[in-house]
Design a protein around this motif. Structure first.
Motif, PDB file in Angstrom:
ATOM      1  N   VAL A 278       0.846  -1.203   0.000  1.00 47.09           N
ATOM      2  CA  VAL A 278       0.000   0.000   0.000  1.00 47.09           C
ATOM      3  C   VAL A 278       0.880   1.252   0.000  1.00 47.09           C
ATOM      4  N   GLY A 279       1.825   1.306   0.921  1.00 51.19           N
ATOM      5  CA  GLY A 279       2.711   2.479   1.007  1.00 51.19           C
ATOM      6  C   GLY A 279       3.568   2.631  -0.239  1.00 51.19           C
ATOM      7  N   GLY A 280       4.114   1.514  -0.713  1.00 51.06           N
ATOM      8  CA  GLY A 280       4.977   1.557  -1.900  1.00 51.06           C
ATOM      9  C   GLY A 280       4.214   1.956  -3.149  1.00 51.06           C
ATOM     10  N   SER A 281       2.966   1.528  -3.224  1.00 48.43           N
ATOM     11  CA  SER A 281       2.162   1.869  -4.403  1.00 48.43           C
ATOM     12  C   SER A 281       1.781   3.346  -4.392  1.00 48.43           C
ATOM     13  N   ALA A 282       1.632   3.903  -3.185  1.00 47.35           N
ATOM     14  CA  ALA A 282       1.350   5.350  -3.087  1.00 47.35           C
ATOM     15  C   ALA A 282       2.577   6.131  -3.547  1.00 47.35           C
ATOM     16  N   PHE A 283       3.759   5.691  -3.104  1.00 47.61           N
ATOM     17  CA  PHE A 283       4.988   6.356  -3.569  1.00 47.61           C
ATOM     18  C   PHE A 283       5.110   6.224  -5.093  1.00 47.61           C
ATOM     19  N   ALA A 284       4.775   5.048  -5.600  1.00 46.17           N
ATOM     20  CA  ALA A 284       4.921   4.776  -7.041  1.00 46.17           C
ATOM     21  C   ALA A 284       4.123   5.770  -7.881  1.00 46.17           C
ATOM     22  N   ILE A 285       2.978   6.227  -7.381  1.00 44.04           N
ATOM     23  CA  ILE A 285       2.163   7.106  -8.224  1.00 44.04           C
ATOM     24  C   ILE A 285       2.102   8.539  -7.709  1.00 44.04           C
ATOM     25  N   PHE A 286       2.144   8.765  -6.408  1.00 44.51           N
ATOM     26  CA  PHE A 286       1.891  10.128  -5.930  1.00 44.51           C
ATOM     27  C   PHE A 286       3.162  10.950  -5.718  1.00 44.51           C
ATOM     28  N   HIS A 287       4.322  10.283  -5.603  1.00 39.89           N
ATOM     29  CA  HIS A 287       5.562  11.044  -5.481  1.00 39.89           C
ATOM     30  C   HIS A 287       5.725  11.928  -6.721  1.00 39.89           C
ATOM     31  N   GLN A 322      -1.333  18.087   0.932  1.00 37.70           N
ATOM     32  CA  GLN A 322      -1.042  18.939  -0.217  1.00 37.70           C
ATOM     33  C   GLN A 322      -0.796  20.357   0.276  1.00 37.70           C
ATOM     34  N   GLY A 323       0.099  21.072  -0.387  1.00 34.96           N
ATOM     35  CA  GLY A 323       0.324  22.443   0.049  1.00 34.96           C
ATOM     36  C   GLY A 323       1.527  23.068  -0.615  1.00 34.96           C
ATOM     37  N   ASN A 324       1.896  24.244  -0.126  1.00 30.98           N
ATOM     38  CA  ASN A 324       3.029  24.986  -0.668  1.00 30.98           C
ATOM     39  C   ASN A 324       4.276  24.089  -0.662  1.00 30.98           C
ATOM     40  N   PRO A 325       4.912  23.913  -1.801  1.00 31.69           N
ATOM     41  CA  PRO A 325       6.089  23.031  -1.863  1.00 31.69           C
ATOM     42  C   PRO A 325       7.200  23.451  -0.915  1.00 31.69           C
ATOM     43  N   LEU A 326       7.248  24.713  -0.542  1.00 26.90           N
ATOM     44  CA  LEU A 326       8.324  25.156   0.345  1.00 26.90           C
ATOM     45  C   LEU A 326       8.041  24.853   1.815  1.00 26.90           C
ATOM     46  N   ASP A 327       6.852  24.369   2.122  1.00 23.87           N
ATOM     47  CA  ASP A 327       6.545  23.972   3.501  1.00 23.87           C
ATOM     48  C   ASP A 327       7.092  22.550   3.722  1.00 23.87           C
ATOM     49  N   PRO A 328       8.022  22.354   4.661  1.00 20.17           N
ATOM     50  CA  PRO A 328       8.621  21.024   4.848  1.00 20.17           C
ATOM     51  C   PRO A 328       7.607  19.922   5.163  1.00 20.17           C
ATOM     52  N   ALA A 329       6.387  20.299   5.602  1.00 24.20           N
ATOM     53  CA  ALA A 329       5.381  19.271   5.913  1.00 24.20           C
ATOM     54  C   ALA A 329       4.631  18.809   4.654  1.00 24.20           C
ATOM     55  N   THR A 330       4.769  19.532   3.568  1.00 23.37           N
ATOM     56  CA  THR A 330       4.015  19.201   2.356  1.00 23.37           C
ATOM     57  C   THR A 330       4.498  17.894   1.730  1.00 23.37           C
ATOM     58  N   GLU A 331       3.531  17.011   1.413  1.00 22.75           N
ATOM     59  CA  GLU A 331       3.871  15.728   0.772  1.00 22.75           C
ATOM     60  C   GLU A 331       3.567  15.756  -0.726  1.00 22.75           C
ATOM     61  N   MET A 332       2.638  16.619  -1.129  1.00 26.57           N
ATOM     62  CA  MET A 332       2.323  16.727  -2.564  1.00 26.57           C
ATOM     63  C   MET A 332       2.143  18.187  -2.933  1.00 26.57           C
ATOM     64  N   TYR A 374      -1.581  25.031  -9.268  1.00 18.92           N
ATOM     65  CA  TYR A 374      -1.953  24.011 -10.260  1.00 18.92           C
ATOM     66  C   TYR A 374      -2.119  22.645  -9.565  1.00 18.92           C
ATOM     67  N   TYR A 375      -2.956  22.621  -8.554  1.00 17.04           N
ATOM     68  CA  TYR A 375      -3.089  21.422  -7.709  1.00 17.04           C
ATOM     69  C   TYR A 375      -4.155  20.452  -8.245  1.00 17.04           C
ATOM     70  N   VAL A 376      -3.911  19.171  -8.028  1.00 14.46           N
ATOM     71  CA  VAL A 376      -4.883  18.117  -8.356  1.00 14.46           C
ATOM     72  C   VAL A 376      -4.892  17.139  -7.181  1.00 14.46           C
ATOM     73  N   GLU A 377      -6.063  16.718  -6.769  1.00 15.40           N
ATOM     74  CA  GLU A 377      -6.139  15.743  -5.665  1.00 15.40           C
ATOM     75  C   GLU A 377      -5.597  14.381  -6.100  1.00 15.40           C
ATOM     76  N   PRO A 378      -5.020  13.628  -5.160  1.00 19.76           N
ATOM     77  CA  PRO A 378      -4.649  12.245  -5.490  1.00 19.76           C
ATOM     78  C   PRO A 378      -5.896  11.525  -6.006  1.00 19.76           C
ATOM     79  N   THR A 379      -5.762  10.903  -7.175  1.00 18.04           N
ATOM     80  CA  THR A 379      -6.943  10.366  -7.861  1.00 18.04           C
ATOM     81  C   THR A 379      -6.789   8.868  -8.119  1.00 18.04           C
ATOM     82  N   ILE A 380      -7.818   8.109  -7.740  1.00 18.29           N
ATOM     83  CA  ILE A 380      -7.810   6.647  -7.967  1.00 18.29           C
ATOM     84  C   ILE A 380      -9.073   6.297  -8.745  1.00 18.29           C
ATOM     85  N   VAL A 381      -8.893   5.590  -9.857  1.00 21.45           N
ATOM     86  CA  VAL A 381     -10.010   5.305 -10.756  1.00 21.45           C
ATOM     87  C   VAL A 381     -10.044   3.819 -11.057  1.00 21.45           C
ATOM     88  N   GLU A 382     -11.180   3.181 -10.882  1.00 20.97           N
ATOM     89  CA  GLU A 382     -11.275   1.759 -11.274  1.00 20.97           C
ATOM     90  C   GLU A 382     -11.670   1.718 -12.747  1.00 20.97           C
TER      91      GLU A 382
END
Ligand code: NAD
Length: 499
Positions: A278-287, A322-332, A374-382
């Motif tokens: 689960v964690g690795g697959s999130a890194f695979a697409i959302f990083h 999600q947030g400002n890229p310069l905020d160290p807490a931001t993941e996306m 230019y933000y987009v939410e993490p998106t999962i589509v079946e």
């Protein structure tokens, strides 16, 4: 990593072209705006190379080539080591610049991109004096050996998704092998390539060995690819532009290396270590907001674990900060341009039009503080394997999910796209790991991990993902020509024509 970063973009940014060791304005005076993807504000205007600037950069590289290629290889290596040290010492500045320019979270530029960049320069610096040829067994009386010689002037054309890292992937092996370089960064994200040019100037690279000329693909990129003074194009970018590069290269039949698009299959078997998957697959697409050619953008789930996996995966996706890229807490962070954000968002409708089901995301976040970016939410589509969203490269935080029954079916799905760059699988069975890894049609496969890269390991694809390899000793082969030399050491051997 700094716990706080000054978020005001007040950096002293180099905006000119780097040709023959000088920062210069473009001959035609054209400029191009560089925007901050977090809020669309203007970061700077850079000089934009036209055809005359490309000509000047190629001429500088040609002039530099004889001395650079004949310099003792360990001396070339020493300069590349110095450049690696200078980039490492510049970490605070260059990571902030990269985050401002691209939208990558600072935690990623600061903890991944910079290390990969420096490590690649160091690896190739070390390889510079270890580029050996070989001796071939031939007829008695003859000595045959193969030299690896630099190809000459290399034009590098790169995209906007990992601009700092791509400077190292393209320049380091080319320089180590004795080539001179003209690099055209993407027009959207030229700033860290210019910064590295500045550092190369500081550490004493001879004039003309490295030239960096931001400019439009259709003008500067096209002219570089057609140029009679260029011996090789090393291209990273989309598959359609890759085709144009091949056509343009026909002028002088220059060598071409293509690192193109991808649509990575990320397979989770029913015997997988589920939480790691689960964690690795999130890194695979959302990083990197999914803007990676090797993204695991097609998640293939065994039907037995699909529901349990999805429950955890959707929960994780919704929790990504999600947030400002310069905020160290931001993941996306944001996507790199407004146009690209619109393209990614348009795929939500493409998915639902074909019967796909959006499980989460599919839209811009509903947050006032991110509304200008230019933000987009993490998106999962079946979706089904032949749907457009499962076939076309979306290049965003957008992953498709498809269920499968067995190995034969999943391999058919995994290999049922035009691309063949990266792919992965999660399983606790050693036998399955080997069996499936060998059958996935791609240049790279990860087992119980995803998107690992290292300077010693070759990176590249098959099929419409291109050919040739970045990194590894394989890249050195791509930046050198094999020359076969024959010596006759037996005076008794009769020549064919004896009078
Ligand atoms: P792109 O193909 O539009 O542009 C890439 C580069 O080519 C840019 O510098 C651009 O200015 C230049 N270019 C555009 N038209 C040109 C032309 N006619 N002649 C010469 N140069 C031209 O790609 P992009 O949108 O910047 O980047 C995204 C694409 O890159 C995706 O498809 C992604 O998969 C791919 N990519 C591949 C790899 C890999 O290693 N395989 C890595 C990263 C990105």
């Amino acid at each position: 990593m700094p716990t706080t970063v000054d978020v005001t973009p007040t950096l002293d940014i180099e905006t000119r072209l780097f040709i023959n060791n000088q920062f210069v304005n473009a001959v035609d005076g054209h400029t191009c705006k560089v925007l901050n993807p977090h809020d669309g504000s203007l970061l700077c205007e850079i000089q934009e190379a036209g055809t005359k600037d490309v000509d000047a950069a190629v001429a500088a590289a040609r002039n530099a080539f004889p001395a650079w290629s004949k310099m003792p290889a360990n001396e070339r290596g020493k300069l590349i080591y110095k450049l690696a040290d200078a980039i490492e010492a510049d970490r605070e500045y260059i990571c902030k610049l990269e985050s401002l320019d691209t939208g990558h979270p600072i935690r990623d530029t600061y903890n991944l991109d910079i290390f990969r960049t420096v490590a690649t320069f160091r690896y190739m610096a070390g390889i510079a004096d270890k580029i050996d040829g070989r001796v071939v067994q031939v007829d008695p009386g003859f000595h045959n050996f193969v030299l690896r010689q630099p190809v000459g002037v290399v034009g590098s054309i790169v995209p906007w998704n990992f601009p700092m890292m791509f400077v190292s992937w393209k320049l380091a092996p080319a320089l180590a092998a004795g080539n001179c370089c003209v690099m055209k960064p993407a027009e959207l994200t030229p700033l860290t390539a210019l910064r590295i040019a500045k550092l190369a100037q500081n550490v004493g690279f001879p004039p003309g060995v490295i030239n960096v000329i931001p400019g439009r693909g259709s003008v500067a990129g096209q002219h570089l690819a057609e140029h009679m003074g260029v011996d090789k194009i090393a291209f990273t970018g989309s598959t359609p532009v890759g085709r144009k590069i091949v056509q343009a290269s026909s002028t002088n039949l220059k060598r071409v290396q293509l690192e193109l698009g991808g649509k990575g299959a990320n397979i989770v078997f029913d015997d997988a270590p589920l939480d790691a998957a689960v964690g690795g697959s999130a890194f695979a697409i959302f990083h990197n907001q999914g803007q990676a050619c090797i993204a695991g953008s097609r998640l293939l789930l065994h039907e037995k674990i699909a529901d349990e996996f999805l429950e955890k995966f959707i929960k994780l996706a919704k929790s990504i900060k999600q947030g400002n890229p310069l905020d160290p807490a931001t993941e996306m962070g944001p996507l790199t341009s407004a146009g690209h954000r619109d393209k990614v968002l348009s795929y939500s409708k493409v998915a639902t039009d074909e019967g796909g089901k959006i499980l989460t995301g599919g839209k811009a976040p509903n947050r006032e503080d991110l509304a200008q970016g230019y933000y987009v939410e993490p998106t999962i589509v079946e979706a089904k394997p032949n749907d457009r969203v499962c076939q076309e490269e979306v290049f965003g935080p957008f992953v498709t999910v498809t269920r499968f029954k067995d190995e034969a079916e999943v391999l058919k799905i995994a290999n049922g796209v035009i691309y063949g760059l990266g792919g992965g699988l999660w399983t606790n069975s050693l036998q399955r790991a080997h069996r499936v890894a060998a059958e996935i049609r791609s240049g790279m496969v990860w087992v119980n991990c995803y998107k690992r890269v290292s300077p010693g390991s070759p990176f590249g694809g098959v099929g419409e993902s291109g050919y040739g390899r970045d990194m590894g000793v394989e890249s050195i082969h791509d930046y050198t020509d094999a020359k076969s030399i024959w010596i006759n050491y037996d005076a008794q051997i009769p020549p064919f024509y004896k009078r």
